[in-house]
Scaffold this motif. Sequence first.
Motif, mmCIF file in Angstrom:
data_model
loop_
_atom_site.group_PDB
_atom_site.id
_atom_site.type_symbol
_atom_site.label_atom_id
_atom_site.label_comp_id
_atom_site.label_asym_id
_atom_site.label_seq_id
_atom_site.Cartn_x
_atom_site.Cartn_y
_atom_site.Cartn_z
ATOM 1 N N GLU A 111 50.922 -52.270 38.503
ATOM 2 C CA GLU A 111 49.671 -51.509 38.612
ATOM 3 C C GLU A 111 49.766 -50.418 39.681
ATOM 4 O OE1 GLU A 111 47.150 -51.596 36.724
ATOM 5 O OE2 GLU A 111 47.117 -53.557 35.722
ATOM 6 N N ARG A 125 60.042 -55.372 33.974
ATOM 7 C CA ARG A 125 59.871 -56.584 33.165
ATOM 8 C C ARG A 125 61.216 -57.129 32.699
ATOM 9 N NH1 ARG A 125 55.984 -53.325 30.491
ATOM 10 N NH2 ARG A 125 53.824 -53.740 31.182
ATOM 11 N N ASP A 167 53.841 -64.156 38.466
ATOM 12 C CA ASP A 167 53.515 -63.294 37.324
ATOM 13 C C ASP A 167 52.370 -62.345 37.667
ATOM 14 O OD1 ASP A 167 55.543 -64.380 35.816
ATOM 15 O OD2 ASP A 167 54.244 -65.765 34.710
ATOM 16 N N LYS A 168 51.401 -62.820 38.452
ATOM 17 C CA LYS A 168 50.328 -61.936 38.922
ATOM 18 C C LYS A 168 50.887 -60.896 39.900
ATOM 19 C CE LYS A 168 46.706 -65.437 38.477
ATOM 20 N NZ LYS A 168 45.783 -66.352 39.228
ATOM 21 N N GLN A 194 52.439 -58.197 37.953
ATOM 22 C CA GLN A 194 51.402 -57.315 37.423
ATOM 23 C C GLN A 194 50.887 -56.381 38.515
ATOM 24 O OE1 GLN A 194 50.567 -57.058 34.227
ATOM 25 N NE2 GLN A 194 49.259 -55.327 34.793
ATOM 26 N N ASN A 243 57.937 -49.625 34.160
ATOM 27 C CA ASN A 243 57.468 -50.999 34.038
ATOM 28 C C ASN A 243 58.319 -51.788 33.050
ATOM 29 O OD1 ASN A 243 55.495 -50.555 35.911
ATOM 30 N ND2 ASN A 243 53.812 -50.412 34.439
#
Length: 359
Positions: A271, A335, A263-264, A267, A331
């Motif tokens: 970014e 997701r 999950d990081k 992210q 994004n």
Amino acid sequence: MVQMALESPTDHRQVERFCQEILPQVSRTFALSIRFLPGNLGRAVLCGYLLARIADTIEDDPVATVESKIRLLDKFLVCFDEPAQADMFPQIVGTLEGEAAHLHLVENTHLVFALFRSLPAKSQQTLQHWITEMVQGMQKFVKLHAQGIRIKTLEEYQEYCYYVAGTVGYLLTDLWFEHSPSVDFATYHTLRQTCAAFGEGLQTVNILKDIAWDAEHENSIYVPQDALETHGSSHEKLLDPEFLAQNHAAIKSLVELAWSDLDKAAQYLMEVPRSAIPIRLFCILPLVFAYATLRDITGSTAMLKSGGNIKISRAEVKSLIMVGPFTVLSNFTIRRLIDQVRQQPFLWGNKNTSFKKVA
């Protein structure tokens, strides 16, 4: 010390050809992703991966002594500053045990270092810094576990993953900053907050799917001993059919860590500026492959049985290769794809797969 570029065009072509041809033999997933990276950025990432794979092959040799591994890894690091040492390295290594393609790569270490010396000075500095950190961490664990890796605690596991995979996240992020105009200093600073998790999440998924392989072929067990003992098992009983339930319960902490790190990693990907399309393309496939693999790991015990491992289906791999690159401009679509992959196999054309490209 940064070396001068190759002078001979013939040598340069030989070097490029070997490095490009060996990559899919040692990592099909990485070969799929690196094709999106242009010019010197792609060459630097290719070189960094192959250097890391050479070090990993030495570390993973199941029969070499601790002293031999430490000595070879020391000599490997000297190759960064001494071209003559790099040219001699295949003879210095001698005989290793491992997969044939990996051994062929080690036999041609001099060509990988020739590619290294052809890179821009800043890229050379980045690769040398992070590969050195990685190798020194490998040496630490080789010394700690003279009879084969036997991780004792989750904290020790996380330290190991930092050295062999978190460093790769930093290496890549430093290269993004050097080569991509879209990655300004503020973005670079933001990416560095989660870049280690990007590498470590992929590493944990690889470790989980290959628990049996690592134990049987590389004499390495990464499931923490204290987690196994908590559930009434041990490293010695890791593949014992009578302890399958206990061992499956024991890997829960690693599975949870993998979900958190992925999950990081997601992210991290989101970014990356949307204008840095090649970098986003590079990141998307290994990430969704990892999510799919971890989904299957969560519902399986195959990796805890002798000869077993986890592989997502070829149909899902093909579907993700086809759809994944179309998600990177948004994004929202990244997701959405991740959410679907987490829940069930992503098969293009399946009535349960509802995915549309969104710009």
